[in-house]
Design a protein around this motif. Structure first.
Motif, PDB file in Angstrom:
ATOM      1  N   GLU A 126      52.735  87.421 -41.356  1.00 43.53           N
ATOM      2  CA  GLU A 126      52.603  86.119 -41.820  1.00 43.53           C
ATOM      3  C   GLU A 126      51.178  85.395 -41.775  1.00 43.53           C
ATOM      4  O   GLU A 126      50.691  84.727 -42.541  1.00 43.53           O
ATOM      5  CB  GLU A 126      53.603  85.150 -40.923  1.00 43.53           C
ATOM      6  N   GLN A 127      50.486  85.782 -40.425  1.00 48.38           N
ATOM      7  CA  GLN A 127      49.085  85.116 -40.449  1.00 48.38           C
ATOM      8  C   GLN A 127      48.110  85.716 -41.513  1.00 48.38           C
ATOM      9  O   GLN A 127      47.405  85.013 -42.006  1.00 48.38           O
ATOM     10  CB  GLN A 127      48.682  85.332 -39.035  1.00 48.38           C
TER      11      GLN A 127
ATOM     12  N   LYS B  84      59.447  91.953 -36.721  1.00 44.27           N
ATOM     13  CA  LYS B  84      58.411  90.748 -35.992  1.00 44.27           C
ATOM     14  C   LYS B  84      57.312  90.511 -36.970  1.00 44.27           C
ATOM     15  O   LYS B  84      56.580  91.600 -37.141  1.00 44.27           O
ATOM     16  CB  LYS B  84      58.005  91.417 -34.813  1.00 44.27           C
ATOM     17  N   THR B  85      57.216  89.293 -37.814  1.00 44.15           N
ATOM     18  CA  THR B  85      56.548  89.551 -38.921  1.00 44.15           C
ATOM     19  C   THR B  85      55.136  88.478 -38.699  1.00 44.15           C
ATOM     20  O   THR B  85      54.558  87.920 -39.535  1.00 44.15           O
ATOM     21  CB  THR B  85      57.009  88.760 -40.142  1.00 44.15           C
ATOM     22  N   ASP B  86      54.864  88.355 -37.180  1.00 39.82           N
ATOM     23  CA  ASP B  86      53.927  87.407 -36.802  1.00 39.82           C
ATOM     24  C   ASP B  86      52.411  87.661 -37.498  1.00 39.82           C
ATOM     25  O   ASP B  86      51.751  86.978 -38.119  1.00 39.82           O
ATOM     26  CB  ASP B  86      53.574  87.210 -35.266  1.00 39.82           C
ATOM     27  N   GLU B  87      51.945  88.976 -37.462  1.00 37.11           N
ATOM     28  CA  GLU B  87      50.688  89.415 -37.891  1.00 37.11           C
ATOM     29  C   GLU B  87      50.751  89.345 -39.360  1.00 37.11           C
ATOM     30  O   GLU B  87      49.725  88.953 -40.003  1.00 37.11           O
ATOM     31  CB  GLU B  87      50.339  90.959 -37.428  1.00 37.11           C
TER      32      GLU B  87
ATOM     33  N   HIS C 234      53.555  79.852 -47.737  1.00 32.97           N
ATOM     34  CA  HIS C 234      52.282  79.171 -47.527  1.00 32.97           C
ATOM     35  C   HIS C 234      51.376  78.913 -48.749  1.00 32.97           C
ATOM     36  O   HIS C 234      50.073  78.989 -48.678  1.00 32.97           O
ATOM     37  CB  HIS C 234      51.326  80.586 -46.603  1.00 32.97           C
TER      38      HIS C 234
ATOM     39  N   LEU D 262      57.171  84.626 -47.538  1.00 34.24           N
ATOM     40  CA  LEU D 262      56.259  84.031 -46.718  1.00 34.24           C
ATOM     41  C   LEU D 262      54.896  83.646 -47.633  1.00 34.24           C
ATOM     42  O   LEU D 262      54.126  82.701 -47.307  1.00 34.24           O
ATOM     43  CB  LEU D 262      55.625  85.236 -45.829  1.00 34.24           C
TER      44      LEU D 262
END
Length: 358
Positions: free
Chosen positions: A92-93, A87-90, A202, A198
C-alpha cells in the motif's frame, strides 16, 4: 454471460481461449484434509501438505530501475492458500507513492456484434463443452488415463455423469479446480483485486495491459469450435499427473509465496500442466483459423512496451506480473534486464538469484 473475457497469462491460456470462445454471447471454500495413508480404499495417494493460514507477508517486491526511475514488481501466483490474510502495508505504501499501477499482461476476446446479436448467440452455446460427434470422454482418452480419471473423479468431483461427455481439456480444468479447493487453496487469492482497490484508494492510475481480439463473426466462431477436433489428450494426462502426485508441491509453492520464501519459489517449478494445455488450444486448427495462436506473445509485447514507457515517464511505478515471468530466465523481468534495466529481488539478489557483487 459477458461480452468479453480476460485473465492474466499466469493462468492457463487454454482456459482463457476456451472460456473466451464461449463468452462471445455473453471464494470461500472450507479446507478439507487431503488424501493420506488413512484414505478410503481406491483413493489416490498424494503428498501430505498443510496450507499456511493467518497473517502472511507475501513475497516482497522486485525492483527494476534505471537511473532515478524505479518500478516495483509484485509477483502473483495461482493457486494460493485460502485462509491467509495478506499483510499489504508495504504494498500500500509503495502504491501510494507511485504515479501509476501497471496490471499484468492479459487477453480479451470480444465479439464484434451488438447487444441483440449477443442474445441470438445463446442457443449456439448449448453443448459447446461437449466432444464433437457425441463422443464420450472414455472414447477420447487412452484407457489407462481413463481408469485414473475414474478414480480421481470419484475422489474430487463425485458422481457427475454429465462431465463424461465433455472434451478432455474441460474435464481436466474441472478436476484441477476441485482438487485445489480440497487442499485449502484458491485460484485467485484476491491479490489483483486488492492491488486495484489500493490504487483506487490512493487515486493512482491503474493501467490495464490487455490485448483485445475482435471476432467479426462470433456465431461462426462458436460453430467452428464446437465441430473442431482438438488434441488435448496430453493436457488431460498431465493434469491427472498433477492431481495425483503434485498437489503437495503446489501447496508448498503457495505457502512459499505467502511466507515470502523466495529461495523456495525459485526451486519449485511453475508450469505444472499449463504448457500442455496451452498447446492443445493454440495448435488446434480452429485456434489458428480464428487467429488465436500468437495472442500470448502479443500481450507480452504490449506489457513490455507499457513497462518501458512507465519506467521512462514515472519516477515510481508499481506493477504486477505472474511469478513465472518474474523468476524465469526467459520471463519479462529477464527481458527488462537484457534491455539494460537493473533488477533486484526482495532478498537483495539479482534476477538470477545471485548475490550482489561486494
Amino acid at each position: 454471460m459477458t461480452p468479453t473475457h480476460s485473465t492474466p497469462l499466469a493462468r492457463s491460456l487454454a482456459t482463457v481461449l476456451l472460456v473466451g470462445a464461449l463468452a462471445f454471447g455473453g471464494p470461500a471454500s472450507a479446507q478439507v484434509a487431503p488424501a493420506s495413508a488413512s484414505s478410503a480404499p481406491g483413493q489416490v495417494q498424494n503428498l501430505e501438505a498443510v496450507t499456511v493460514s493467518g497473517i502472511q507477508p507475501g513475497p516482497g517486491l522486485w525492483k527494476v530501475s534505471k537511473g532515478d526511475h524505479v518500478m516495483w514488481v509484485l509477483g502473483t501466483l495461482s493457486p494460493l492458500p485460502n485462509r491467509i490474510q495478506w499483510k499489504t502495508d508495504e504494498v500500500e505504501q509503495t502504491i501510494a507513492e507511485s504515479q501509476e499501477v501497471l496490471g499484468p499482461p492479459s487477453i480479451a476476446l470480444k465479439p464484434k456484434t451488438n447487444f441483440f446479436g449477443k442474445l441470438f448467440l445463446l442457443p449456439s452455446l448449448v453443448g459447446a463443452r461437449k466432444n464433437p460427434d457425441g463422443q464420450t470422454l472414455q472414447q477420447m482418452v487412452p484407457a489407462p488415463d481413463y481408469a485414473r480419471w475414474l478414480t480421481l473423479k470419484k475422489q474430487y468431483i463425485g458422481n457427475d455423469s454429465g462431465i463424461e461427455n465433455w472434451r478432455p481439456i474441460f474435464a481436466a480444468v474441472e478436476l484441477y479446480d476441485k482438487a485445489i479447493k480440497r487442499y485449502g487453496l484458491t485460484s485467485s487469492g484476491g491479490v489483483k483485486d486488492t492491488v486495484r482497490d489500493l490504487a483506487k484508494k490512493h487515486n493512482v492510475k491503474f493501467e490495464t495491459v490487455r490485448y483485445t481480439m475482435l471476432v467479426d463473426e462470433p456465431r461462426n466462431a462458436v460453430k467452428t469450435f464446437k465441430s473442431s477436433p482438438m488434441d488435448d489428450r496430453e493436457c488431460f494426462g498431465r493434469t491427472l499427473d498433477t492431481v495425483e502426485r503434485d498437489m503437495g508441491r503446489i501447496t508448498e509453492r503457495a505457502n512459499a509465496w505467502a511466507t515470502g520464501d523466495i529461495d523456495e519459489l525459485r526451486k519449485l517449478p511453475m508450469n505444472d500442466q499449463r504448457e500442455a494445455c496451452i498447446s492443445a488450444v493454440t495448435e488446434a486448427g480452429f485456434a489458428k483459423q480464428l487467429g488465436f495462436s500468437d495472442v500470448e506473445q502479443k500481450a507480452e509485447t504490449m506489457w513490455m512496451g507499457a513497462a518501458e514507457r512507465a519506467l521512462n515517464t514515472n519516477a515510481q511505478t508499481f506493477a504486477m506480473l505472474p511469478m513465472q515471468e518474474v523468476l524465469s530466465p526467459k520471463g519479462l523481468i529477464a527481458r527488462l534486464k537484457a534491455a539494460g534495466y537493473q533488477v533486484e529481488a526482495p532478498d537483495g539478489s539479482d534476477a538470477e538469484g545471485e548475490a550482489p557483487s561486494p
